[in-house]
Design a protein around this motif. Structure first.
Motif, PDB file in Angstrom:
ATOM      1  N   ILE A 184       0.849  -1.191   0.000  1.00 52.21           N
ATOM      2  CA  ILE A 184       0.000   0.000   0.000  1.00 52.21           C
ATOM      3  C   ILE A 184       0.885   1.242   0.000  1.00 52.21           C
ATOM      4  N   TYR A 185       0.316   2.377  -0.394  1.00 52.14           N
ATOM      5  CA  TYR A 185       1.065   3.627  -0.483  1.00 52.14           C
ATOM      6  C   TYR A 185       0.414   4.684   0.397  1.00 52.14           C
ATOM      7  N   ASP A 186       1.253   5.435   1.078  1.00 54.97           N
ATOM      8  CA  ASP A 186       0.796   6.513   1.954  1.00 54.97           C
ATOM      9  C   ASP A 186       0.539   7.752   1.109  1.00 54.97           C
ATOM     10  N   LEU A 187      -0.721   8.173   1.037  1.00 51.84           N
ATOM     11  CA  LEU A 187      -1.084   9.324   0.211  1.00 51.84           C
ATOM     12  C   LEU A 187      -0.423  10.600   0.692  1.00 51.84           C
ATOM     13  N   GLY A 188      -0.238  10.723   2.029  1.00 46.18           N
ATOM     14  CA  GLY A 188       0.392  11.923   2.567  1.00 46.18           C
ATOM     15  C   GLY A 188       1.835  12.065   2.130  1.00 46.18           C
ATOM     16  N   LYS A 189       2.587  10.947   2.111  1.00 47.59           N
ATOM     17  CA  LYS A 189       3.985  10.991   1.701  1.00 47.59           C
ATOM     18  C   LYS A 189       4.139  11.216   0.203  1.00 47.59           C
ATOM     19  N   LEU A 190       3.107  10.877  -0.556  1.00 47.58           N
ATOM     20  CA  LEU A 190       3.162  11.030  -2.011  1.00 47.58           C
ATOM     21  C   LEU A 190       2.605  12.369  -2.485  1.00 47.58           C
ATOM     22  N   ARG A 191       2.159  13.212  -1.563  1.00 46.71           N
ATOM     23  CA  ARG A 191       1.437  14.431  -1.934  1.00 46.71           C
ATOM     24  C   ARG A 191       2.209  15.300  -2.925  1.00 46.71           C
ATOM     25  N   SER A 192       3.498  15.443  -2.716  1.00 46.90           N
ATOM     26  CA  SER A 192       4.283  16.324  -3.584  1.00 46.90           C
ATOM     27  C   SER A 192       4.559  15.697  -4.951  1.00 46.90           C
ATOM     28  N   HIS A 193       4.301  14.414  -5.103  1.00 46.83           N
ATOM     29  CA  HIS A 193       4.582  13.726  -6.374  1.00 46.83           C
ATOM     30  C   HIS A 193       3.328  13.461  -7.188  1.00 46.83           C
ATOM     31  N   ILE A 194       2.156  13.642  -6.588  1.00 49.60           N
ATOM     32  CA  ILE A 194       0.913  13.270  -7.263  1.00 49.60           C
ATOM     33  C   ILE A 194       0.580  14.268  -8.376  1.00 49.60           C
ATOM     34  N   ASP A 216     -20.907   4.107  -7.934  1.00 48.60           N
ATOM     35  CA  ASP A 216     -19.925   3.472  -8.822  1.00 48.60           C
ATOM     36  C   ASP A 216     -19.434   4.398  -9.927  1.00 48.60           C
ATOM     37  N   SER A 217     -19.483   5.692  -9.700  1.00 51.13           N
ATOM     38  CA  SER A 217     -18.997   6.639 -10.700  1.00 51.13           C
ATOM     39  C   SER A 217     -17.489   6.829 -10.564  1.00 51.13           C
ATOM     40  N   ILE A 218     -16.834   7.135 -11.685  1.00 49.26           N
ATOM     41  CA  ILE A 218     -15.381   7.310 -11.731  1.00 49.26           C
ATOM     42  C   ILE A 218     -15.064   8.804 -11.664  1.00 49.26           C
ATOM     43  N   HIS A 219     -14.118   9.153 -10.798  1.00 50.08           N
ATOM     44  CA  HIS A 219     -13.678  10.544 -10.672  1.00 50.08           C
ATOM     45  C   HIS A 219     -12.185  10.613 -10.970  1.00 50.08           C
ATOM     46  N   ILE A 220     -11.802  11.534 -11.849  1.00 50.36           N
ATOM     47  CA  ILE A 220     -10.397  11.777 -12.161  1.00 50.36           C
ATOM     48  C   ILE A 220     -10.063  13.188 -11.696  1.00 50.36           C
ATOM     49  N   LEU A 221      -9.168  13.285 -10.720  1.00 54.51           N
ATOM     50  CA  LEU A 221      -8.793  14.568 -10.137  1.00 54.51           C
ATOM     51  C   LEU A 221      -7.356  14.887 -10.506  1.00 54.51           C
ATOM     52  N   ASN A 222      -7.117  16.118 -10.960  1.00 50.52           N
ATOM     53  CA  ASN A 222      -5.785  16.555 -11.353  1.00 50.52           C
ATOM     54  C   ASN A 222      -5.263  17.603 -10.380  1.00 50.52           C
ATOM     55  N   ASN A 223      -3.938  17.828 -10.445  1.00 54.87           N
ATOM     56  CA  ASN A 223      -3.303  18.863  -9.629  1.00 54.87           C
ATOM     57  C   ASN A 223      -3.668  18.718  -8.152  1.00 54.87           C
ATOM     58  N   ILE A 224      -3.329  17.619  -7.566  1.00 57.74           N
ATOM     59  CA  ILE A 224      -3.706  17.330  -6.180  1.00 57.74           C
ATOM     60  C   ILE A 224      -2.864  18.115  -5.187  1.00 57.74           C
ATOM     61  N   HIS A 225      -1.937  18.914  -5.681  1.00 62.57           N
ATOM     62  CA  HIS A 225      -1.117  19.718  -4.768  1.00 62.57           C
ATOM     63  C   HIS A 225      -1.963  20.744  -4.025  1.00 62.57           C
ATOM     64  N   ASP A 226      -3.152  21.012  -4.582  1.00 58.25           N
ATOM     65  CA  ASP A 226      -4.023  21.973  -3.916  1.00 58.25           C
ATOM     66  C   ASP A 226      -4.460  21.427  -2.559  1.00 58.25           C
ATOM     67  N   GLN A 227      -4.270  22.204  -1.506  1.00 54.24           N
ATOM     68  CA  GLN A 227      -4.537  21.741  -0.147  1.00 54.24           C
ATOM     69  C   GLN A 227      -6.020  21.453   0.070  1.00 54.24           C
ATOM     70  N   ASN A 228      -6.906  22.247  -0.516  1.00 52.49           N
ATOM     71  CA  ASN A 228      -8.329  22.042  -0.312  1.00 52.49           C
ATOM     72  C   ASN A 228      -8.779  20.692  -0.873  1.00 52.49           C
ATOM     73  N   GLN A 229      -8.260  20.332  -2.046  1.00 53.25           N
ATOM     74  CA  GLN A 229      -8.623  19.055  -2.629  1.00 53.25           C
ATOM     75  C   GLN A 229      -8.135  17.908  -1.763  1.00 53.25           C
ATOM     76  N   THR A 230      -6.945  18.051  -1.197  1.00 57.11           N
ATOM     77  CA  THR A 230      -6.400  17.008  -0.344  1.00 57.11           C
ATOM     78  C   THR A 230      -7.252  16.853   0.911  1.00 57.11           C
ATOM     79  N   GLN A 231      -7.672  17.977   1.491  1.00 56.39           N
ATOM     80  CA  GLN A 231      -8.517  17.909   2.669  1.00 56.39           C
ATOM     81  C   GLN A 231      -9.883  17.305   2.337  1.00 56.39           C
ATOM     82  N   THR A 232     -10.428  17.651   1.162  1.00 57.83           N
ATOM     83  CA  THR A 232     -11.709  17.071   0.758  1.00 57.83           C
ATOM     84  C   THR A 232     -11.607  15.566   0.611  1.00 57.83           C
ATOM     85  N   LEU A 233     -10.494  15.107   0.032  1.00 56.82           N
ATOM     86  CA  LEU A 233     -10.293  13.669  -0.108  1.00 56.82           C
ATOM     87  C   LEU A 233     -10.212  13.009   1.260  1.00 56.82           C
TER      88      LEU A 233
END
Length: 268
Positions: free
Chosen positions: A35-45, A56-73
């Motif tokens: 498994i991978y730690d999303l927090g440690k990968l934040r700067s590489h995503i 069952d809908s598919i979501h594709i999110l880009n530019n995850i460096h944004d802090q708000n998106q990370t908090q929403t996730l």
């Protein structure tokens, strides 16, 4: 005093249970889970794909460096499953489980179709530009695959031994009462115990090696930073492998006890 029939029944039950555990241990691909730690990968995503559990809908999110998106996730992570993470160099990371012969992912069918991935793949070294020598040592990926090949050979041999023991033991040793066949089955199960121990030692060695950052070239090309975000743990197939060793030894003792009882019965 234990009767001949009781030992025969015990030997058959032990044999059936040993064969069942052996099949489950080798057929299931859950010797380890990565498994991978999303927090440690934040700067590489760069992007990630998730599937909503409610519709069952598919979501594709880009530019995850944004802090708000990370908090929403982080808030809505219970609603999502089958996360695939896209990082640098077109590398895709996702939770996987691995067995002796292949590696599989936890992604849903919808996500796999979107990313054009198969559920499982045969264990092999990824094609890369690295030489056979990395950081002054042999390519760890190739070395680990060689260990997997040895483990696979042991698994196939053990299955063949278990199947042969079942047929010969029941048909020749019990139904026909051949003492030599019964003793041979007991010895073969001791051999199966030895090979099962070797297989378990190999898989544990592979697990320890893959936990090291320098061994991240085993199945995919990862940098040390990505390796540091990966966690590899044992899973239930490894426990089944441990149980197989115990059962092989118990089954061996039961068959050797049976041949001793058959020998005394024949003398009378």
């Amino acid at each position: 005093m234990v009767t001949l029939l009781s030992i025969q029944v015990l030997s058959i039950i032990a044999t059936a249970l040993t064969n069942l555990v052996g099949i489950l241990a080798f057929a299931t691909d859950h010797w380890s889970i990565a498994i991978y730690d999303l927090g440690k990968l934040r700067s590489h995503i760069k992007w990630f794909v998730v599937e909503n559990t409610t519709n069952d809908s598919i979501h594709i999110l880009n530019n995850i460096h944004d802090q708000n998106q990370t908090q929403t996730l982080a808030i809505d992570k219970q609603q999502f499953r089958a996360i695939a993470i896209g990082v640098n160099n077109n590398t895709i990371l996702y939770k996987t489980h691995k067995g002796i012969f292949r590696q599989c992912n936890y992604l849903s069918q919808n996500v796999r179709q979107r990313l054009k991935l198969s559920k499982c793949r045969v264990l092999k070294v990824a094609n890369n530009h690295y030489d056979d020598v990395i950081h002054g040592m042999n390519n760890p990926g190739r070395e680990l695959i060689r260990l997997h090949n040895v483990a696979a050979a042991c698994a196939i041999l053990i299955v063949l031994l278990l199947c042969a023991c079942t047929l010969i033991g029941v048909i020749v040793g019990i139904l026909n009462g051949v003492v030599l066949a019964t003793m041979t089955i007991g010895i073969i199960y001791l051999v199966a115990t030895m090979f099962s121990t070797c297989l378990l030692a190999i898989m544990y060695t592979v697990l320890k090696s893959e936990r090291k950052q320098s061994h991240c070239f085993a199945l995919e090309i990862l940098t040390d930073e990505l390796c540091s975000a990966r966690t590899i743990d044992l899973s239930y197939s490894f426990i089944l492998g441990c149980l197989l060793i115990v059962l092989c030894f118990i089954t061996s003792v039961s068959w050797l006890s049976l041949q001793e009882k058959q020998r005394k019965f024949a003398q009378h």
